[in-house]
Design a protein around this motif. Structure first.
Motif, PDB file in Angstrom:
ATOM      1  N   ILE A  20       0.947  -1.160   0.100  1.00 21.51           N
ATOM      2  CA  ILE A  20       0.228   0.116  -0.203  1.00 21.51           C
ATOM      3  C   ILE A  20       0.976   1.323   0.001  1.00 21.51           C
ATOM      4  CG2 ILE A  20      -1.609   1.430   1.252  1.00 21.51           C
ATOM      5  CD1 ILE A  20      -2.439  -1.480   2.834  1.00 21.51           C
ATOM      6  N   PHE A  21       0.767   2.132  -0.873  1.00 20.77           N
ATOM      7  CA  PHE A  21       1.435   3.189  -1.133  1.00 20.77           C
ATOM      8  C   PHE A  21       0.754   4.436  -1.256  1.00 20.77           C
ATOM      9  CE2 PHE A  21       4.280  -0.254  -2.193  1.00 20.77           C
ATOM     10  CZ  PHE A  21       5.445  -0.033  -1.455  1.00 20.77           C
ATOM     11  N   ASP A  22       0.981   5.552  -0.728  1.00 23.12           N
ATOM     12  CA  ASP A  22       0.438   6.969  -0.917  1.00 23.12           C
ATOM     13  C   ASP A  22       1.058   7.578  -2.157  1.00 23.12           C
ATOM     14  OD1 ASP A  22      -0.688   6.267   1.703  1.00 23.12           O
ATOM     15  OD2 ASP A  22       0.063   8.116   2.575  1.00 23.12           O
ATOM     16  N   ALA A  23       0.312   8.244  -2.805  1.00 21.64           N
ATOM     17  CA  ALA A  23       0.852   9.089  -4.050  1.00 21.64           C
ATOM     18  C   ALA A  23       0.015  10.167  -4.339  1.00 21.64           C
ATOM     19  CB  ALA A  23       0.944   8.136  -5.131  1.00 21.64           C
ATOM     20  N   SER A  24       0.660  11.276  -4.956  1.00 22.69           N
ATOM     21  CA  SER A  24      -0.311  12.280  -5.200  1.00 22.69           C
ATOM     22  C   SER A  24      -0.294  12.896  -6.729  1.00 22.69           C
ATOM     23  CB  SER A  24       0.504  13.695  -4.359  1.00 22.69           C
ATOM     24  OG  SER A  24       0.012  14.988  -4.936  1.00 22.69           O
ATOM     25  N   LEU A  25      -1.400  12.981  -7.309  1.00 24.74           N
ATOM     26  CA  LEU A  25      -1.424  13.228  -8.768  1.00 24.74           C
ATOM     27  C   LEU A  25      -0.397  14.287  -9.142  1.00 24.74           C
ATOM     28  CD1 LEU A  25      -3.290  12.459 -11.347  1.00 24.74           C
ATOM     29  CD2 LEU A  25      -4.670  14.450 -10.618  1.00 24.74           C
ATOM     30  N   GLY A  26       0.383  14.074  -9.930  1.00 24.36           N
ATOM     31  CA  GLY A  26       1.175  15.151 -10.471  1.00 24.36           C
ATOM     32  C   GLY A  26       2.254  15.389  -9.853  1.00 24.36           C
ATOM     33  N   GLY A  27       2.359  14.648  -8.538  1.00 22.67           N
ATOM     34  CA  GLY A  27       3.614  14.900  -7.632  1.00 22.67           C
ATOM     35  C   GLY A  27       3.654  15.958  -6.776  1.00 22.67           C
ATOM     36  N   ILE A  28       2.389  16.699  -6.759  1.00 25.83           N
ATOM     37  CA  ILE A  28       2.539  18.084  -5.916  1.00 25.83           C
ATOM     38  C   ILE A  28       2.325  17.851  -4.553  1.00 25.83           C
ATOM     39  CG2 ILE A  28       1.523  19.232  -7.745  1.00 25.83           C
ATOM     40  CD1 ILE A  28      -1.518  18.837  -6.379  1.00 25.83           C
ATOM     41  N   GLY A  29       2.554  18.845  -3.823  1.00 26.34           N
ATOM     42  CA  GLY A  29       2.492  18.642  -2.229  1.00 26.34           C
ATOM     43  C   GLY A  29       3.420  18.643  -1.321  1.00 26.34           C
ATOM     44  N   GLY A  30       3.223  18.565  -0.107  1.00 24.72           N
ATOM     45  CA  GLY A  30       4.306  18.510   1.081  1.00 24.72           C
ATOM     46  C   GLY A  30       3.892  18.959   2.280  1.00 24.72           C
ATOM     47  N   CYS A  31       4.426  18.914   3.221  1.00 28.97           N
ATOM     48  CA  CYS A  31       4.146  19.470   4.654  1.00 28.97           C
ATOM     49  C   CYS A  31       4.475  20.767   4.712  1.00 28.97           C
ATOM     50  CB  CYS A  31       4.744  18.592   5.849  1.00 28.97           C
ATOM     51  SG  CYS A  31       4.444  19.081   7.464  1.00 28.97           S
TER      52      CYS A  31
END
Length: 309
Positions: free
Chosen positions: A229-240
């Motif tokens: 099970i792996f988290d992933a973000s569309l387009g590779g955007i984001g962060g804390c």
């Protein structure tokens, strides 16, 4: 390589992805991206968070957004909650599944939720009781599991001790998060292998950032250790927003492309993902970090150029 035949992708773009963007998407724009993800057969989505709107204004319309998603009973729609108040807000609008996040690092946890790790664990007892009383599925993410931008190395034994305490409660899934992209493949393999071997009946996931270009290799290391099970973000955007240098979640379409090229089934339609990534780029009005949406799938063939006479 000893790898699983299937992998579950947990899409976090609408929450972890958008929370670092300067442009705040409207509810209608979020619905558009969600619809494209749903049509691409993405079945697990972290759609938003119940945090103070002054701290994370990108999530201020989470409740309104969810009101349009409730009819998708076949999907796992999850909200991030940092505390009991957030869980209570989620319950008020009918959210059935939440993700509680705290940090293995005291310093990062204090920056993120104004508490020590031990205080977050103590408060977690109240969340578990509330979730149980209201039939809410409870997931937990342990941030900075592979390193802290303030403290540096987080000892593996600390992670093992935290998991042991978490498992005293009724939890659906535990995710180990590389919050600022500090992990390396050997470190990921060693820790996740140890965790999987110790608690082989527990559902574990991993959350990686591509901040330093090691996101996909870390996923491969986790796969080799038995994580599916792996988290992933569309387009590779984001962060804390509370951690320096935390940009760049691992990109969903890049992850799906890699896995499918290796013969590992994700059940997700890659062409649909790429289309969603292109639309997200238009809405955010800037280039996205993901690679496959730019280059196309590796199976794409090109005509041979005409020779210049």
């Amino acid at each position: 390589m000893n790898l699983a035949d299937t992998v579950t992708i947990y899409e976090v773009g609408l929450r972890d992805g958008l929370q670092l963007e300067s442009k705040i998407l409207t509810v209608d724009e979020k619905i558009e991206i969600f619809s494209m993800l749903q049509k691409a057969n993405v079945t697990e989505i972290e759609f938003g968070s119940f945090v103070h709107p002054k701290l994370v204004p990108q999530m201020a319309n989470t409740a309104s957004f969810y009101s349009h998603l409730m009819r998708y009973d076949e999907m796992q729609l999850v909200a991030l909650v940092p505390n009991l108040k957030g869980l209570e807000l989620a319950k008020q609008i009918g959210v059935k599944s939440v993700n509680y996040v705290f940090s293995a690092s005291d310093t990062h946890n204090e920056q993120n939720v104004r508490q020590t790790t031990e205080q977050s664990l103590e408060n977690f007892k109240y969340l578990t009781q509330f979730a149980s009383d209201n039939d809410i599925i409870l997931n937990v993410t342990v941030a900075t599991s592979f390193g802290c931008p303030f403290e540096g190395t987080v000892p593996p034994q600390r992670i093992m001790n935290l998991i042991e305490k978490l498992l005293l409660h009724n939890i659906n899934r535990i995710t180990l998060a590389d919050t600022t992209g500090m992990a390396n493949p050997k470190q990921v393999y060693n820790l996740t292998k140890k965790v999987v071997n110790e608690w082989h009946n527990v559902k574990f996931g991993c959350h990686f950032h591509n901040t330093r270009g090691m996101g996909l290799t870390n996923i491969l290391a986790g796969l080799e250790a038995g994580i599916t099970i792996f988290d992933a973000s569309l387009g590779g955007i984001g962060g804390c927003p509370f951690a320096p240098g935390a940009t760049g979640n691992v990109c969903t379409e890049d992850v799906v492309h890699m896995l499918e090229e290796m013969g590992i089934d994700t059940t997700i339609n890659l062409d649909g993902l790429i289309a969603a990534s292109h639309r997200l780029k238009e809405l955010l009005e800037h280039e996205l970090p993901g690679q496959v949406a730019k280059a196309g799938k590796s199976s794409r063939l090109y005509p041979v150029p005409n020779k210049i006479s």
